[in-house]
Design an enzyme around this catalytic site. Structure first.
Site, PDB file in Angstrom:
ATOM      1  N   ASP A  36       0.847  -1.190   0.000  1.00  0.00           N
ATOM      2  CA  ASP A  36       0.000   0.000   0.000  1.00  0.00           C
ATOM      3  C   ASP A  36       0.883   1.240   0.000  1.00  0.00           C
ATOM      4  O   ASP A  36       2.091   1.152   0.210  1.00  0.00           O
ATOM      5  CB  ASP A  36      -0.962   0.001   1.191  1.00  0.00           C
ATOM      6  CG  ASP A  36      -0.245  -0.058   2.536  1.00  0.00           C
ATOM      7  OD1 ASP A  36       0.758  -0.784   2.647  1.00  0.00           O
ATOM      8  OD2 ASP A  36      -0.693   0.618   3.469  1.00  0.00           O
ATOM      9  N   ASP A  67       8.729   2.714  -1.469  1.00  0.00           N
ATOM     10  CA  ASP A  67       8.022   2.428  -0.210  1.00  0.00           C
ATOM     11  C   ASP A  67       6.654   1.824  -0.520  1.00  0.00           C
ATOM     12  O   ASP A  67       5.660   2.510  -0.507  1.00  0.00           O
ATOM     13  CB  ASP A  67       7.885   3.699   0.616  1.00  0.00           C
ATOM     14  CG  ASP A  67       7.236   3.462   1.969  1.00  0.00           C
ATOM     15  OD1 ASP A  67       7.211   2.313   2.442  1.00  0.00           O
ATOM     16  OD2 ASP A  67       6.743   4.427   2.569  1.00  0.00           O
ATOM     17  N   GLU A 101      -0.110  -1.198   5.810  1.00  0.00           N
ATOM     18  CA  GLU A 101       0.990  -0.657   6.611  1.00  0.00           C
ATOM     19  C   GLU A 101       0.858   0.847   6.797  1.00  0.00           C
ATOM     20  O   GLU A 101       1.079   1.365   7.887  1.00  0.00           O
ATOM     21  CB  GLU A 101       2.338  -1.000   5.949  1.00  0.00           C
ATOM     22  CG  GLU A 101       3.547  -0.683   6.811  1.00  0.00           C
ATOM     23  CD  GLU A 101       4.095   0.721   6.609  1.00  0.00           C
ATOM     24  OE1 GLU A 101       4.936   1.137   7.420  1.00  0.00           O
ATOM     25  OE2 GLU A 101       3.694   1.408   5.650  1.00  0.00           O
ATOM     26  N   ASP A 130      11.601  -2.369   4.661  1.00  0.00           N
ATOM     27  CA  ASP A 130      10.813  -1.144   4.557  1.00  0.00           C
ATOM     28  C   ASP A 130      11.622  -0.058   5.251  1.00  0.00           C
ATOM     29  O   ASP A 130      11.381   0.265   6.395  1.00  0.00           O
ATOM     30  CB  ASP A 130       9.453  -1.338   5.230  1.00  0.00           C
ATOM     31  CG  ASP A 130       8.548  -0.133   5.065  1.00  0.00           C
ATOM     32  OD1 ASP A 130       8.843   0.748   4.245  1.00  0.00           O
ATOM     33  OD2 ASP A 130       7.531  -0.059   5.777  1.00  0.00           O
TER      34      ASP A 130
END
Length: 156
Positions: A36, A67, A101, A130
């Site tokens: 996401d 990201d 997230e 991440d």
């Protein structure tokens, strides 16, 4: 599932759990990533449609490329390369790929609790892909984390 202001329940997107390899001689590495992204609008400064990968002067621009879709694909591509070259996998892989997230990983804690005796029972290491880059050519490698503490405070 989260609830909208009008009381309507909003279903959560599924969390993808995957595994490759069950060699008891190899350690099991669980890779975590998310797909996401933060909300984006052209008026926020985007020069291209944020959800369409666009090439400009040899550079690729797209929403969530760093990201966190790029790091997710890096692990998948690494596994794909081992398989294409017919090389033995040095570890057993487990994948956890979620889509919430950026909203606080809603539902993930419940899933972890439900699966701790099954899917996660043989995990030796966890890799969270991440993280930031120190520069255009230097990714950060975080090898430890102290954890997070989340609080909800209501002031009256």
């Amino acid at each position: 599932s989260p609830q909208l202001p009008d009381g309507q329940d909003l279903p959560l997107p599924p969390v993808i759990l995957g595994e490759l390899g069950k060699d008891p001689q190899n350690p099991t590495v669980c890779f975590y990533g998310h797909i996401d992204v933060q909300p984006a609008k052209k008026e926020d400064g985007w020069k291209t449609d944020p959800y369409t990968l666009t090439e400009i002067n040899g550079n690729l621009y797209g929403r969530g490329a760093t990201d966190n879709k790029g790091p997710v694909l890096a692990w998948i591509n690494a596994v794909e390369t081992f398989r294409a070259l017919k090389l033995a996998m040095p570890v057993n892989f487990k994948f956890v790929i979620e889509g919430m997230e950026e909203a606080g990983s809603l539902g993930l804690e419940k899933l972890l609790e439900e699966e701790k005796q099954c899917f996660f029972s043989d995990v030796d290491y966890i890799v969270i892909s991440d993280n930031l880059w120190l520069s255009n050519k230097k990714p950060a490698l975080t090898y430890g984390s102290r954890g997070n503490a989340c609080f909800f405070v209501e002031v009256k």
